[in-house]
Design a protein around this motif. Structure first.
Motif, PDB file in Angstrom:
ATOM      1  N   UNK A  64      -1.345   6.948  16.680  1.00 32.67           N
ATOM      2  CA  UNK A  64      -0.397   6.485  15.664  1.00 32.67           C
ATOM      3  C   UNK A  64      -1.024   5.427  14.764  1.00 32.67           C
ATOM      4  N   UNK A  65      -1.799   4.526  15.346  1.00 34.03           N
ATOM      5  CA  UNK A  65      -2.441   3.484  14.548  1.00 34.03           C
ATOM      6  C   UNK A  65      -3.405   4.088  13.527  1.00 34.03           C
ATOM      7  N   UNK A  66      -4.156   5.114  13.947  1.00 32.99           N
ATOM      8  CA  UNK A  66      -5.108   5.746  13.020  1.00 32.99           C
ATOM      9  C   UNK A  66      -4.377   6.456  11.878  1.00 32.99           C
ATOM     10  N   UNK A  67      -3.238   7.066  12.185  1.00 31.82           N
ATOM     11  CA  UNK A  67      -2.445   7.736  11.142  1.00 31.82           C
ATOM     12  C   UNK A  67      -1.875   6.697  10.181  1.00 31.82           C
ATOM     13  N   UNK A  68      -1.288   5.651  10.749  1.00 31.08           N
ATOM     14  CA  UNK A  68      -0.651   4.606   9.937  1.00 31.08           C
ATOM     15  C   UNK A  68      -1.648   3.902   9.023  1.00 31.08           C
ATOM     16  N   UNK A  69      -2.802   3.532   9.568  1.00 29.22           N
ATOM     17  CA  UNK A  69      -3.777   2.761   8.807  1.00 29.22           C
ATOM     18  C   UNK A  69      -4.462   3.600   7.725  1.00 29.22           C
ATOM     19  N   UNK A  70      -4.544   4.917   7.912  1.00 30.23           N
ATOM     20  CA  UNK A  70      -5.250   5.770   6.958  1.00 30.23           C
ATOM     21  C   UNK A  70      -4.329   6.456   5.958  1.00 30.23           C
ATOM     22  N   UNK A  71      -3.043   6.134   6.016  1.00 31.05           N
ATOM     23  CA  UNK A  71      -2.092   6.840   5.169  1.00 31.05           C
ATOM     24  C   UNK A  71      -1.443   5.921   4.151  1.00 31.05           C
ATOM     25  N   UNK A  72      -1.329   6.413   2.916  1.00 35.07           N
ATOM     26  CA  UNK A  72      -0.551   5.723   1.883  1.00 35.07           C
ATOM     27  C   UNK A  72       0.850   6.304   1.807  1.00 35.07           C
ATOM     28  N   UNK A  73       1.134   7.238   2.668  1.00 30.61           N
ATOM     29  CA  UNK A  73       2.427   7.914   2.664  1.00 30.61           C
ATOM     30  C   UNK A  73       3.416   7.177   3.572  1.00 30.61           C
ATOM     31  N   UNK A  74       4.683   7.502   3.404  1.00 28.75           N
ATOM     32  CA  UNK A  74       5.738   6.874   4.202  1.00 28.75           C
ATOM     33  C   UNK A  74       5.910   7.624   5.514  1.00 28.75           C
ATOM     34  N   UNK A  75       5.047   7.354   6.455  1.00 28.19           N
ATOM     35  CA  UNK A  75       5.074   8.054   7.740  1.00 28.19           C
ATOM     36  C   UNK A  75       6.138   7.437   8.654  1.00 28.19           C
ATOM     37  N   UNK A  76       6.906   8.298   9.288  1.00 27.77           N
ATOM     38  CA  UNK A  76       7.866   7.861  10.307  1.00 27.77           C
ATOM     39  C   UNK A  76       7.517   8.588  11.600  1.00 27.77           C
ATOM     40  N   UNK A 120       0.818  -1.217   0.000  1.00 27.02           N
ATOM     41  CA  UNK A 120       0.000   0.000   0.000  1.00 27.02           C
ATOM     42  C   UNK A 120       0.849   1.263   0.000  1.00 27.02           C
ATOM     43  N   UNK A 121       2.164   1.123   0.290  1.00 22.49           N
ATOM     44  CA  UNK A 121       3.033   2.298   0.326  1.00 22.49           C
ATOM     45  C   UNK A 121       3.770   2.507  -0.988  1.00 22.49           C
ATOM     46  N   UNK A 122       3.640   1.548  -1.929  1.00 21.27           N
ATOM     47  CA  UNK A 122       4.367   1.682  -3.183  1.00 21.27           C
ATOM     48  C   UNK A 122       3.608   2.662  -4.066  1.00 21.27           C
ATOM     49  N   UNK A 123       3.962   3.912  -3.934  1.00 14.08           N
ATOM     50  CA  UNK A 123       3.277   4.989  -4.652  1.00 14.08           C
ATOM     51  C   UNK A 123       4.318   6.068  -4.908  1.00 14.08           C
ATOM     52  N   UNK A 124       4.720   6.236  -6.177  1.00 13.81           N
ATOM     53  CA  UNK A 124       5.809   7.155  -6.495  1.00 13.81           C
ATOM     54  C   UNK A 124       5.520   8.582  -6.069  1.00 13.81           C
TER      55      UNK A 124
END
Length: 368
Positions: free
Chosen positions: A81-93, A53-57
């Motif tokens: 953090x779980x809500x951010x992670x699950x709802x994001x297609x971005x590379x969140x750190x 789900x994160x493979x998005x150029x």
């Protein structure tokens, strides 16, 4: 005629040599191409495969999110953090700021299978940095929460980032946080906040005096130091529980030192309002960023869900909100709070069994 014969023989030998070399080269190339593991093309096993789900150029940039995690509110930080992670297609750190005695508990919780692909760093906050900058009432020492000041030191937590998002532990994100990250900041602005006069906020009176939506609710305008700043008392305040920071500007303007200056002055002069609305972290931010901050979309900080047990917003509005914020005394993990069921969707049970949902019983959690 002898010379011609010798020449013909030499040419034939030359052609035979070339033909032999060509056959050898072809055989070599065939063997190389048929080799299942040619040298130099082996998979690099120390680089983990990105979740599909994160493979998005378009979203290949790391998005830094800073959150403070205190032990007594750790369940809130995990849910956020779980809500951010699950709802994001971005590379969140995630850059998780905590105290030394919470690190082991936090690590145990983060090993949950539901969080196994989440990227994070655990950072330890040293409360000694606040010495001389915060006045602590000895009789209320337990109420002092040093981690609420973690947001003042953003460049220390993410030194190499150009931009960062800070969120409180009492939020739930319902959309891709890249949208918040891409909030445009005006030239010269080090941060973008959600103004308390925006369309999603209600004007809430606090203890009968002062309002939490303007400057007079946070600062003592009877003090000469405050009056000299020439800040209008009815200026709309902003909420520092969710904001986007431009760290290049933050460092250029030495924002951290400015904040520490006003903290230290308050210890000596007591500049904060006696009817203080909310956290003691807000006044220095209001001073430093007076008319020097950009605005985030108000749907990215829908607030006051924790100001009472009643439902302030309609279910349709709550569903449409991009970020829900339970600022106030009624936390969704503690006393009865509005829309606690929304928060519970993202809560990950504590494997150590230390954090319990105390709804309807707890009086232990204070508003931030």
């Amino acid at each position: 005629s002898v010379n011609i014969s010798i020449l013909i023989v030499a040419v034939v030998i030359f052609l035979l040599v070339i033909h032999h070399n060509f056959l050898s080269l072809s055989d070599f190339l065939r063997r190389e191409l048929s080799d299942p593991s040619p040298l130099g093309l082996q998979p690099i096993d120390f680089i983990p495969a990105a979740p599909e789900r994160l493979i998005d150029e378009s979203n290949d940039k790391d998005i830094a999110v800073v959150i403070a995690a205190s032990d007594e509110r750790l369940g809130g930080a995990i849910a956020a953090m779980n809500s951010i992670y699950q709802n994001s297609r971005s590379n969140v750190v995630f850059h998780i700021v905590t105290l030394n005695d919470t690190v082991d508990h936090l690590r145990t919780w983060l090993r949950s299978p539901l969080l196994k692909n989440m990227r994070y760093r655990i950072l330890e906050f040293d409360p000694r940095v606040l010495e001389g900058k915060v006045k602590v009432d000895p009789q209320k020492a337990d109420a002092f929460k040093p981690l609420t000041f973690a947001r003042f030191y953003l460049p220390s937590w993410v030194p190499d980032a150009e931009k960062v998002i800070y969120v409180d532990d009492d939020v739930i994100v319902q959309d891709d946080i890249v949208e918040l990250y891409n909030t445009p900041l005006k030239p010269g602005h080090a941060a973008a906040f959600s103004d308390d006069c925006d369309s999603t906020s209600s004007k809430v009176a606090v203890r009968g005096a002062g309002n939490q939506y303007n400057y007079i609710g946070f600062l003592d305008y009877q003090k000469e130091t405050i009056r000299k700043l020439a800040m209008k008392a009815n200026t709309c305040s902003f909420n520092p529980g969710v904001f986007v920071a431009n760290l290049t500007e933050w460092k250029l303007q030495n924002i951290t030192k400015q904040l520490e200056k006003w903290m230290a002055l308050n210890v000596v002069e007591e500049l904060y309002s006696k009817t203080l609305a909310g956290s003691i972290t807000t006044p220095p931010l209001l001073i430093v960023f007076y008319k020097q901050h950009s605005s985030i979309d108000p749907m990215w900080n829908v607030r006051h869900l924790g100001s009472s047990a009643g439902k302030r917003y309609s279910p349709q509005f709550v569903k449409a909100a991009k970020l829900l914020h339970w600022n106030g005394h009624f936390k969704p993990w503690g006393r009865t709070a509005s829309y606690a069921e929304v928060w519970e969707r993202w809560y990950v049970p504590d494997p150590a069994g230390k954090f319990n949902l105390l709804r309807r019983h707890s009086e232990a959690y204070e508003a931030k």
